[in-house]
Design a protein around this motif. Sequence first.
Motif, PDB file in Angstrom:
ATOM      1  N   ARG A 214      50.365  -1.330 -50.775  1.00  0.00           N
ATOM      2  CA  ARG A 214      48.944  -1.220 -51.128  1.00  0.00           C
ATOM      3  C   ARG A 214      48.105  -2.216 -51.010  1.00  0.00           C
ATOM      4  O   ARG A 214      47.162  -2.849 -52.114  1.00  0.00           O
ATOM      5  CB  ARG A 214      50.301  -2.034 -52.682  1.00  0.00           C
ATOM      6  CG  ARG A 214      51.341  -0.978 -53.566  1.00  0.00           C
ATOM      7  CD  ARG A 214      51.884  -0.970 -54.007  1.00  0.00           C
ATOM      8  NE  ARG A 214      51.479  -2.160 -55.039  1.00  0.00           N
ATOM      9  CZ  ARG A 214      52.666  -2.491 -56.297  1.00  0.00           C
ATOM     10  NH1 ARG A 214      54.060  -2.192 -55.746  1.00  0.00           N
ATOM     11  NH2 ARG A 214      52.183  -3.840 -57.306  1.00  0.00           N
TER      12      ARG A 214
ATOM     13  N   MET B 285      61.635  -7.115 -47.270  1.00  0.00           N
ATOM     14  CA  MET B 285      62.077  -6.887 -48.931  1.00  0.00           C
ATOM     15  C   MET B 285      60.268  -7.172 -49.406  1.00  0.00           C
ATOM     16  O   MET B 285      59.497  -5.843 -50.227  1.00  0.00           O
ATOM     17  CB  MET B 285      62.187  -7.423 -49.718  1.00  0.00           C
ATOM     18  CG  MET B 285      64.224  -6.567 -50.188  1.00  0.00           C
ATOM     19  SD  MET B 285      65.078  -8.279 -50.942  1.00  0.00           S
ATOM     20  CE  MET B 285      64.067  -7.896 -52.294  1.00  0.00           C
ATOM     21  N   TRP B 286      60.115  -8.415 -49.034  1.00  0.00           N
ATOM     22  CA  TRP B 286      57.656  -7.950 -49.246  1.00  0.00           C
ATOM     23  C   TRP B 286      57.388  -6.669 -48.487  1.00  0.00           C
ATOM     24  O   TRP B 286      56.824  -6.090 -49.665  1.00  0.00           O
ATOM     25  CB  TRP B 286      58.418  -9.655 -48.792  1.00  0.00           C
ATOM     26  CG  TRP B 286      56.443 -10.354 -48.299  1.00  0.00           C
ATOM     27  CD1 TRP B 286      56.041  -9.691 -47.263  1.00  0.00           C
ATOM     28  CD2 TRP B 286      55.839 -10.223 -49.213  1.00  0.00           C
ATOM     29  NE1 TRP B 286      53.946 -10.277 -48.086  1.00  0.00           N
ATOM     30  CE2 TRP B 286      54.420 -10.659 -49.112  1.00  0.00           C
ATOM     31  CE3 TRP B 286      55.649 -10.790 -51.115  1.00  0.00           C
ATOM     32  CZ2 TRP B 286      53.623 -11.107 -50.217  1.00  0.00           C
ATOM     33  CZ3 TRP B 286      55.210 -11.240 -51.705  1.00  0.00           C
ATOM     34  CH2 TRP B 286      53.972 -11.118 -51.111  1.00  0.00           C
TER      35      TRP B 286
ATOM     36  N   ASN C 133      58.234  -4.134 -47.921  1.00  0.00           N
ATOM     37  CA  ASN C 133      58.690  -2.975 -48.601  1.00  0.00           C
ATOM     38  C   ASN C 133      57.494  -2.655 -49.944  1.00  0.00           C
ATOM     39  O   ASN C 133      56.689  -1.378 -50.238  1.00  0.00           O
ATOM     40  CB  ASN C 133      59.897  -3.129 -48.566  1.00  0.00           C
ATOM     41  CG  ASN C 133      60.565  -2.578 -47.550  1.00  0.00           C
ATOM     42  OD1 ASN C 133      59.899  -1.940 -46.227  1.00  0.00           O
ATOM     43  ND2 ASN C 133      62.232  -2.676 -47.928  1.00  0.00           N
ATOM     44  N   ALA C 134      57.584  -3.897 -50.291  1.00  0.00           N
ATOM     45  CA  ALA C 134      56.898  -4.209 -51.996  1.00  0.00           C
ATOM     46  C   ALA C 134      55.475  -4.002 -51.387  1.00  0.00           C
ATOM     47  O   ALA C 134      54.332  -3.515 -52.361  1.00  0.00           O
ATOM     48  CB  ALA C 134      57.875  -4.559 -52.044  1.00  0.00           C
ATOM     49  N   TYR C 135      54.375  -4.582 -51.013  1.00  0.00           N
ATOM     50  CA  TYR C 135      52.967  -4.904 -50.771  1.00  0.00           C
ATOM     51  C   TYR C 135      52.374  -4.188 -49.893  1.00  0.00           C
ATOM     52  O   TYR C 135      51.309  -3.565 -49.852  1.00  0.00           O
ATOM     53  CB  TYR C 135      52.789  -5.825 -50.283  1.00  0.00           C
ATOM     54  CG  TYR C 135      53.687  -6.352 -52.249  1.00  0.00           C
ATOM     55  CD1 TYR C 135      52.634  -6.316 -53.073  1.00  0.00           C
ATOM     56  CD2 TYR C 135      54.257  -7.679 -51.890  1.00  0.00           C
ATOM     57  CE1 TYR C 135      53.307  -7.006 -54.395  1.00  0.00           C
ATOM     58  CE2 TYR C 135      55.508  -8.226 -53.226  1.00  0.00           C
ATOM     59  CZ  TYR C 135      53.928  -8.250 -54.322  1.00  0.00           C
ATOM     60  OH  TYR C 135      55.390  -9.020 -55.532  1.00  0.00           O
TER      61      TYR C 135
END
Length: 375
Positions: free
Chosen positions: A18, A10-11, A13-15
């Motif tokens: 970016r 999850m970490w 995928n989120a960043y």
Amino acid sequence: MQIKPFGVEMWMNAYETRCELNLAETCVDSITLGALLDMAGQRATILDELLPIRLGYGDIEGSDRLRDAIASLYAKQARENVLVCHGTIGANALVHQALVSRGDHVIAVVPTYQQHTSIPESLGAEVELLWLRAEDGYLPDLAALKAMLRPTTKLIALNNPNNPTGALMDRAMLAEIAALAGAVGAWILCDEVYRGVDQQGDGFTASMADLYEKGISTAGMSKAYSLAGLRLGWIVGPRALLDAANIHRDYSTISVGRIDDHLAALALEHRDKILARAHKITRDNLAILADWVAGEQRVRWVKPKSGTTALLKVDLPMPSRDLCLALLDEEGVMLTPDSAFDMEGTVRMGYACGTDVLRQGLERMTRFLARKGNR
Ligand SMILES: Cc1ncc(COP(=O)(O)O)c(C=O)c1O
């Protein structure tokens, strides 16, 4: 089916799309298809090989050529002991599904890849955690393991080399664990996706599948071979276990992509060149990181012996997640908070990126630490 969310994925995928400088990545800096073909000496001829491939399902368990290439990574394995899967993640899931049922006793070392705790939990097993501690060099306490084992223990889930700590159990320790498991008849699943990038020698430590009759090893092309985009992994183990895994695999996989199978075989047949590059990156970069840690008063660690990641203890008065978010926001550098591993007090760095990325990331981290530390 209820399952706990996968913290580290999850970490990522989120960043990960970016950030400017990704020091959270765990693969040895991925290579292009062109680079693979150059290393295999096939750039001019690859189409002649690919064009005749009929795009049916192909060999269901993986092509003979690929399974032979995989078997050659082990001391005692043959084609029949290899089952090709959708990444190591697919391989791990299948082993847990094949072995674990409601009420079973499972022991997993932690920190680890969360599959090894959350999947057996979701299957209704009683999962006992064997914590790896910095003061033990992040190696398992075998007396504690012995005390946890029961006559009914079904499975011990290991990860060697370990993500996130970079610790490496040597052959003798693996054999000791096999002996403990053998005394109660437990299976051992050893996730060896980082095998091949030890800091010493040829990069390879013994594999659990070669050491124990109920030993199962999983691995894949993503980490040491820099080819995560192939999404190709495998299970190596006794045929009866592969047959049990196949019952589940028929529901989730059928077969892997034929082009992926072909390219993975090519890569393993030319692994000398791929691994030479991986050794240069992981060894040069770990030396750079070690110098940096030595010069940063606020950072301590247990220096990794293998793999691509290190846990850094950063002396700042903020939780690991806040630290990682601030670093990302202020400097564009991405690490992984250990809260993603249900821990607190360290951050994980993946140091097997391009050497320039690592150097720039460390420079920015120095700036960040000076700024935060002086407050
Ligand atoms: C220990 C471990 N096992 C398995 C995986 C999944 O690997 P793959 O890309 O081969 O599915 C990872 C990826 O980070 C990992 O760290």
